[in-house]
Write an enzyme that holds these catalytic residues in place. Structure first.
Site, PDB file in Angstrom:
ATOM      1  N   VAL A 179      29.982  53.403  24.900  1.00  0.00           N
ATOM      2  CA  VAL A 179      30.859  52.521  24.114  1.00  0.00           C
ATOM      3  C   VAL A 179      31.322  53.321  22.891  1.00  0.00           C
ATOM      4  CG1 VAL A 179      31.036  50.352  22.839  1.00  0.00           C
ATOM      5  CG2 VAL A 179      29.653  50.466  24.926  1.00  0.00           C
TER       6      VAL A 179
ATOM      7  N   GLY B  13      22.088  54.013  28.620  1.00  0.00           N
ATOM      8  CA  GLY B  13      23.482  54.372  28.352  1.00  0.00           C
ATOM      9  C   GLY B  13      23.780  55.812  28.753  1.00  0.00           C
TER      10      GLY B  13
ATOM     11  N   ALA C 160      18.121  49.502  15.669  1.00  0.00           N
ATOM     12  CA  ALA C 160      19.400  49.844  15.025  1.00  0.00           C
ATOM     13  C   ALA C 160      20.519  49.604  16.038  1.00  0.00           C
ATOM     14  CB  ALA C 160      19.397  51.277  14.492  1.00  0.00           C
TER      15      ALA C 160
ATOM     16  N   HIS D 265      24.215  49.391  22.748  1.00  0.00           N
ATOM     17  CA  HIS D 265      22.988  48.720  23.201  1.00  0.00           C
ATOM     18  C   HIS D 265      23.311  47.336  23.747  1.00  0.00           C
ATOM     19  CE1 HIS D 265      21.208  51.298  19.842  1.00  0.00           C
ATOM     20  NE2 HIS D 265      20.509  51.679  20.890  1.00  0.00           N
TER      21      HIS D 265
ATOM     22  N   SER E  53      23.136  55.119  16.835  1.00  0.00           N
ATOM     23  CA  SER E  53      22.398  54.587  15.678  1.00  0.00           C
ATOM     24  C   SER E  53      22.440  55.585  14.524  1.00  0.00           C
ATOM     25  CB  SER E  53      20.946  54.302  16.062  1.00  0.00           C
ATOM     26  OG  SER E  53      20.924  53.406  17.144  1.00  0.00           O
TER      27      SER E  53
END
Ligand code: PAF
Length: 282
Positions: free
Chosen positions: A178, A149, A34, A39, A188
């Site tokens: 982000v 992340g 997803a 990512h 996701s």
């Protein structure tokens, strides 16, 4: 040519043996698919830093508790592969559950102490599942560098400590969160949010902005800041707050008196969706 995912540990071993014999560095980006721009920023970092990049896509059942969203978790594999292909990724490992956990699989990693706090209080088996699958993926991909992340702040601490404690020869690179233009951290799970819930979800990043400003103005009373965080979340319409804390970025110990650097961390439910966000304040 569309990416042909690698599906078995044996094929992965053949590929990585080839990379190693050519003295190429291997970057791995472990994901549950997803894929969103968060990512893809990890993938970009790996492509920039390593000779070869392997993205893994595996929705790891061991990190979901029985009451969590394993069966609903989005699995848009074709779209994920197209995104990776457009970035120039050539190697994607997409194992079936039986490849990762064959019959008789019975070993797991007891995660470090830092796993017991915050997420660990609400998801007691989560980090055991994460640590186990990440260690397996690092071994299977023979990664020199692995990319994670900052959005999953505590997960990064758990993985860094596991790697240090178990002498895993890999560098961990942590990439920035982000966000959408309006501040919502990419996740996701954002696909679960209806329009109204998405507006409410924005409260998390608004609270983090406010906390950063408060501390920047000299507020050092941890209790007052945390009380305000909770109130803002409730006023913003979140359904419930699991935690809203100011903590030491290494230990996650919460601080009565704030001395920088600290990390502000939030986990809250918006409708049925559980969201997390954080901000390091230096
Ligand atoms: O952050 C995630 O997506 C997962 O926890 C990870 C690291 C891929 C392990 O399943």
């Amino acid at each position: 040519m569309p990416i042909q995912p690698i599906t078995t540990g044996a094929d992965l071993l053949t590929l990585t043996a080839h990379f190693k014999s050519n003295h190429q560095t291997i970057g791995v980006v472990p994901t549950m698919g997803a894929l969103h721009a968060g990512h893809l920023s990890l993938v970009g970092a790996s492509l920039g830093q390593c000779d070869q990049t392997i993205v893994t896509i595996f929705v790891n059942p061991k990190q979901f508790a029985a009451n969590e969203d394993l069966s609903q978790y989005p699995r848009p594999l074709e779209a994920d592969l197209a995104k990776l292909e457009s970035l120039g990724v050539q190697h994607v490992f997409v194992p079936a559950e039986g490849q990762m956990y064959p019959d008789g699989f019975s070993t797991s990693v007891l995660p470090p102490d830092v796993a017991g706090k915050l997420e660990g209080e609400f998801r007691p088996t989560h980090f055991q599942g994460v640590a186990t699958v990440v260690l397996k993926l690092l071994n299977m991909t023979r990664a020199d560098t692995a990319f994670f992340g900052q959005k999953d702040f505590q997960q990064v601490l758990v993985i860094q400590k596991m790697v240090a404690d178990l002498n895993v020869n890999v560098d961990i690179v942590v990439c920035d969160i982000v966000r959408e233009a309006d501040g919502l951290a990419l996740s996701s799970r954002n696909v679960y949010l209806c329009e109204q819930e998405r507006m409410i979800a924005l409260t998390l990043s608004k609270v983090l902005n406010h906390v950063e400003a408060l501390i920047g103005e000299g507020q050092t009373d941890g209790y007052e800041v945390v009380t305000e965080m909770r109130q803002m979340l409730i006023d913003g319409g979140v359904t419930s707050v699991d935690y809203a804390v100011i903590a030491d970025p290494q230990t996650l110990n919460t601080a009565e008196s704030i001395s920088l650097p600290v990390v502000a961390l939030i986990a809250a439910h918006v409708g049925k969706t559980r969201l997390i966000d954080n901000r390091i304040i230096k």
